[in-house]
Motif scaffolding. Structure first.
Motif, PDB file in Angstrom:
ATOM      1  N   THR A  20      -7.121 -31.069 -44.163  1.00 24.09           N
ATOM      2  CA  THR A  20      -7.980 -31.683 -43.153  1.00 24.09           C
ATOM      3  C   THR A  20      -7.889 -30.823 -41.904  1.00 24.09           C
ATOM      4  OG1 THR A  20      -7.712 -33.917 -44.020  1.00 24.09           O
ATOM      5  CG2 THR A  20      -8.359 -33.726 -41.714  1.00 24.09           C
ATOM      6  N   GLU A  21      -9.016 -30.368 -41.422  1.00 25.25           N
ATOM      7  CA  GLU A  21      -9.035 -29.444 -40.284  1.00 25.25           C
ATOM      8  C   GLU A  21      -8.664 -30.166 -38.991  1.00 25.25           C
ATOM      9  OE1 GLU A  21     -12.669 -27.193 -39.806  1.00 25.25           O
ATOM     10  OE2 GLU A  21     -12.102 -26.641 -37.768  1.00 25.25           O
ATOM     11  N   LEU A  22      -7.861 -29.482 -38.167  1.00 20.50           N
ATOM     12  CA  LEU A  22      -7.428 -30.054 -36.884  1.00 20.50           C
ATOM     13  C   LEU A  22      -8.616 -30.440 -36.001  1.00 20.50           C
ATOM     14  CD1 LEU A  22      -5.594 -30.763 -34.521  1.00 20.50           C
ATOM     15  CD2 LEU A  22      -4.983 -28.365 -34.320  1.00 20.50           C
ATOM     16  N   CYS A  23      -9.652 -29.621 -35.933  1.00 18.15           N
ATOM     17  CA  CYS A  23     -10.829 -29.982 -35.132  1.00 18.15           C
ATOM     18  C   CYS A  23     -11.374 -31.345 -35.545  1.00 18.15           C
ATOM     19  CB  CYS A  23     -11.956 -28.955 -35.291  1.00 18.15           C
ATOM     20  SG  CYS A  23     -11.761 -27.473 -34.293  1.00 18.15           S
ATOM     21  N   ALA A  24     -11.350 -31.610 -36.851  1.00 19.50           N
ATOM     22  CA  ALA A  24     -11.879 -32.890 -37.332  1.00 19.50           C
ATOM     23  C   ALA A  24     -11.012 -34.044 -36.844  1.00 19.50           C
ATOM     24  CB  ALA A  24     -11.961 -32.894 -38.857  1.00 19.50           C
ATOM     25  N   GLN A  54      -1.753 -25.895 -37.152  1.00 22.81           N
ATOM     26  CA  GLN A  54      -2.386 -25.524 -38.412  1.00 22.81           C
ATOM     27  C   GLN A  54      -3.892 -25.660 -38.279  1.00 22.81           C
ATOM     28  OE1 GLN A  54      -0.347 -28.787 -40.562  1.00 22.81           O
ATOM     29  NE2 GLN A  54       0.179 -27.194 -42.018  1.00 22.81           N
ATOM     30  N   TYR A  55      -4.593 -24.919 -39.097  1.00 23.25           N
ATOM     31  CA  TYR A  55      -6.029 -25.170 -39.241  1.00 23.25           C
ATOM     32  C   TYR A  55      -6.201 -26.401 -40.129  1.00 23.25           C
ATOM     33  CZ  TYR A  55     -10.972 -23.886 -39.491  1.00 23.25           C
ATOM     34  OH  TYR A  55     -12.344 -23.872 -39.379  1.00 23.25           O
ATOM     35  N   ASP A  56      -5.513 -26.398 -41.292  1.00 21.11           N
ATOM     36  CA  ASP A  56      -5.587 -27.513 -42.242  1.00 21.11           C
ATOM     37  C   ASP A  56      -4.211 -28.115 -42.472  1.00 21.11           C
ATOM     38  OD1 ASP A  56      -8.352 -27.332 -42.841  1.00 21.11           O
ATOM     39  OD2 ASP A  56      -7.979 -25.728 -44.284  1.00 21.11           O
ATOM     40  N   GLY A  83     -10.395 -19.445 -34.856  1.00 20.23           N
ATOM     41  CA  GLY A  83      -9.902 -19.915 -33.560  1.00 20.23           C
ATOM     42  C   GLY A  83     -10.526 -21.177 -33.004  1.00 20.23           C
ATOM     43  N   CYS A  84     -11.321 -21.897 -33.807  1.00 14.31           N
ATOM     44  CA  CYS A  84     -11.952 -23.101 -33.235  1.00 14.31           C
ATOM     45  C   CYS A  84     -10.908 -24.140 -32.857  1.00 14.31           C
ATOM     46  CB  CYS A  84     -12.984 -23.689 -34.185  1.00 14.31           C
ATOM     47  SG  CYS A  84     -12.364 -24.056 -35.833  1.00 14.31           S
ATOM     48  N   CYS A  85      -9.937 -24.378 -33.787  1.00 10.33           N
ATOM     49  CA  CYS A  85      -8.928 -25.406 -33.501  1.00 10.33           C
ATOM     50  C   CYS A  85      -8.054 -24.988 -32.310  1.00 10.33           C
ATOM     51  CB  CYS A  85      -8.061 -25.673 -34.721  1.00 10.33           C
ATOM     52  SG  CYS A  85      -8.966 -26.138 -36.214  1.00 10.33           S
ATOM     53  N   THR A  86      -7.805 -23.672 -32.173  1.00 10.44           N
ATOM     54  CA  THR A  86      -7.020 -23.163 -31.045  1.00 10.44           C
ATOM     55  C   THR A  86      -7.646 -23.594 -29.722  1.00 10.44           C
ATOM     56  OG1 THR A  86      -6.625 -21.224 -32.425  1.00 10.44           O
ATOM     57  CG2 THR A  86      -6.004 -21.051 -30.096  1.00 10.44           C
TER      58      THR A  86
HETATM   59 ZN   LIG Z   1     -11.237 -26.049 -36.021  1.00 17.55          ZN
END
Ligand SMILES: [Zn+2]
Length: 668
Positions: free
Chosen positions: A310-314, A358-360, A393-396
């Motif tokens: 599960t992606e951090l951005c989500a 993490q990303y996921d 780098g989106c989640c960053t």
């Molecule tokens: Zn992200």
């Protein structure tokens, strides 16, 4: 506007809109339907206790330093540099701005004010911000970053009252209005149209200008119709491993879109929007639901297996969506989901020191390594390592909004001058009820404890309601007001205490937490207690990687994490006697509340190692109740002896097994 008491102004807007809606049965086209509850202005809620420690960790970690060394923020085109000029700096502002306001941190506030000042003072007369080419107004341009930056900037206006910022957002939205008239939304802007409604509503509620409501309607008309999309199979089918990346199954789009119906409802109060908001989450749960309250997506919707990511951005986007959903519809189920995701999925996927992420994340995450044999749908081999920008780098840049927005939404205003408890955590709230300043203090180590003490103290006697959310799992919940008798509370409801308050009145809440076994993917089980999910504690070895890559100087390095203790346990549990089978023990909540050693509660249960359950190509392997390796033990004996296993709150773990097979107590 800067001179105006924003709280009073909001109150008068609310009263006017409410009167219109009540008088005519529906609001006029250019009016917005009033949300059930309104967020408090930034700065009204101050974190205390463990939450203050958590937000300070965030400030002292990546959030407070990203603009000093990471080129995509430090040298962003938004701030006059030559690096990325799209979503990254706005994402960072979207979380750093509320963090600075919550902590009232003078240094960070000043730094952010300079950044915002650069954005605002470099806006062109046509309303476009500096990173956009001069001919942006004439060319087809994906407008997503415009929606995002304005959503971030209105928070700065709310926290500071800086009228130039409100005017900049207004001018940008005007340019957007003209832009979408020429070229309809496409790509990211089309899938994230509803984000533009946040700043459009914000400015409309302060200026009353009807074109902002028209803009909102245009964005909705041009954007994806999620209600129609969720009548199709497209979103229910898990994306195959190494499958096709699709806009419609993109997990971050999905998490953001869970609030689309709530924002849309404010335009015309349609019952179908209210109904769809709940149904969309039900569909996601059924097909992609994870025990943390999230749905999988690595980075497209990936089904219910605890091995999928599960992606951090989500995670952070779903939190903000749930805050919006509860605000608009007032349904306590949204707040209940909010805390489940916040206490479990959010802290788990960011390192305890908040320098790497993490990303996921995986629910069963036995190892985090760069893995060419990964099982993600469309992500790359680095996606579950802890690092500066694993995978992408989106989640960053986007992770920063998670904790601060949660803290800013712990309480909201009711329509009748009171407050509603959304999520319990230690904090102090300042507001005014009928002109009387009131302080509400929450003293608690919840969610690591069952008790929450809320003290209500108006400066002089005043009548207003305090609405207390009673979690649905809290059978036997009680409330004691002052020295009064303990009264029972109904789980899953909002309990209203309306009275005249004077002096300091303590509301002592108790939410009994009992262990619960939930059935998960492949008949595996997970242990929950109250809002926390529990995972096997696994010894960790962190190994630095990518040390020679740019910007990986410590403390913002990249790390693989490997298990140093066994992780392949099945649980031996009698589900009918769970309270005696799992023993919970309270510990002091640590300096790092979501580190393995900082866990405010630990648990013990019985388990046996499943010898055949091994790492398969670097991940934990899939195991099910139907797996012959343990359900019908062949010879030689595949299960180890009965052992005590130690469990930690999911959010406190970096490696974990959370969905366990049940195994027999002996070979009989
Ligand atoms: Zn992200």
């Amino acid at each position: 506007m800067a001179e105006l008491d924003r709280r009073q102004f909001l109150g008068s807007v609310a009263a006017a809109v409410g009167a219109t809606a009540a008088g005519t049965g529906r609001a006029e086209t250019a009016r917005l339907f009033e949300p059930a509850f309104r967020p408090l202005p930034l700065g009204a809620i101050r974190p205390e206790g463990w939450l203050l420690r958590q937000l300070r960790l965030q400030r002292d970690g990546l959030t407070g330093h990203l603009d000093e060394f990471w080129p995509d923020v430090a040298e962003s085109q938004w701030f006059g540099g030559a690096a990325e000029g799209w979503e990254r700096a706005p994402y960072w502002l979207d979380g750093a701005l509320p963090l600075a306001a919550l902590l009232d941190d003078a240094e960070l506030k000043q730094r952010l004010a300079r950044r915002v000042d650069h954005v605002v003072s470099h806006q062109r007369p046509d309303g476009w911000y500096a990173p956009y080419p001069k001919d942006a107004g004439a060319k087809p341009y994906d407008l997503w970053a415009i929606l995002l930056v304005n959503k971030a900037l209105v928070q700065h206006h709310e926290a500071t009252g800086d009228a130039r910022v409100l005017e900049a957002v207004r001018a940008s939205l005007r340019a957007l209005h003209a832009g979408v008239a020429r070229t309809p939304l496409f790509d990211w802007g089309r899938f994230r149209w509803f984000e533009g409604l946040v700043p459009a509503f914000y400015v409309h509620e302060r200026t009353g200008e009807p074109w902002l409501v028209e803009l909102a309607r245009t964005l909705r008309a041009q954007g994806v119709d999620y209600e129609a999309l969720y009548r199709t199979e497209d979103v229910t089918l898990p994306t195959p491993r190494r499958g096709l990346w699709k806009w419609t199954k993109h997990v971050v789009n999905t998490a953001m879109a869970t609030k689309a119906a709530a924002l849309s409802w404010r335009l015309d109060g349609k019952a179908s929007d209210r109904e769809f908001a709940a149904r969309m989450i039900e569909i996601l749960d059924r097909h992609h639901g994870q025990v943390t309250g999230m749905f999988s997506g690595d980075e497209c919707l990936a089904g219910r297996s605890p091995l999928q990511g599960t992606e951090l951005c989500a995670v952070v986007e779903f939190l903000y969506s749930l805050e919006t959903l509860f605000s608009v519809f007032g349904d306590p189920a949204f707040a209940e989901r909010l805390e489940r995701v916040a206490w479990n999925a959010l802290p788990a996927t960011i390192a305890p020191d908040m320098w790497s992420h993490q990303y996921d994340q995986q629910v069963n995450q036995a190892q985090c390594t760069v893995n060419p044999d990964h099982l993600w749908t469309t992500n790359g081999p680095e996606s579950n390592v802890f690092g500066l920008e694993p995978n992408y780098g989106c989640c960053t840049s986007n992770l920063h909004q998670g904790w601060p927005k949660l803290a800013a939404h712990l309480w909201m205003r009711t329509k009748d001058e009171g407050l509603v408890a959304v999520v319990y955590a230690p904090c102090r709230v300042s507001f005014a009820a009928r002109g009387v300043p009131v302080t509400v203090t929450v003293a608690t180590d919840y969610p690591f404890r069952e008790t929450v003490d809320v003290t209500v103290e108006p400066r002089q006697a005043a009548a207003f309601p305090i609405v207390l959310r009673v979690p649905a799992w809290a059978e036997g919940a009680t409330l004691r007001i002052g020295a009064g008798a303990e009264q029972p509370l109904r789980p899953g409801t909002l309990h209203r205490v309306a009275r005249e308050w004077s002096g300091a009145t303590k509301l002592a809440l108790r939410f009994p937490m009992r262990p619960k076994l939930s059935r998960r993917y492949n008949e595996a089980v997970a242990i929950e207690r109250g809002p926390l999910v529990y995972s096997l504690a696994i010894g960790e070895q962190w190994t630095r990687i990518n040390a020679d890559k740019p910007h990986r100087e410590l403390p913002h390095g990249d790390f693989e994490v490997r298990p140093t203790t066994a992780w392949n346990y099945g649980l031996v549990l009698d589900a009918a006697r769970l309270e005696s089978e799992v023993a919970f023990e309270e510990r002091p909540v640590g300096e790092r509340p979501f580190a393995p050693e900082g866990a405010g509660v630990v648990a013990r249960a019985k388990g046996r190692r499943i010898e055949g359950w091994k790492l398969v190509n670097g991940w934990a392997g899939e195991i099910s109740r139907a797996d012959p390796a343990w359900a019908r033990p062949p010879s030689p004996e595949p299960l180890g002896p009965l052992e005590e296993v130690r469990l930690l709150p999911y959010g406190c773990t970096n490696l974990r097994v959370t969905e366990f097979p049940l195994v027999p107590p002996d070979e009989a």
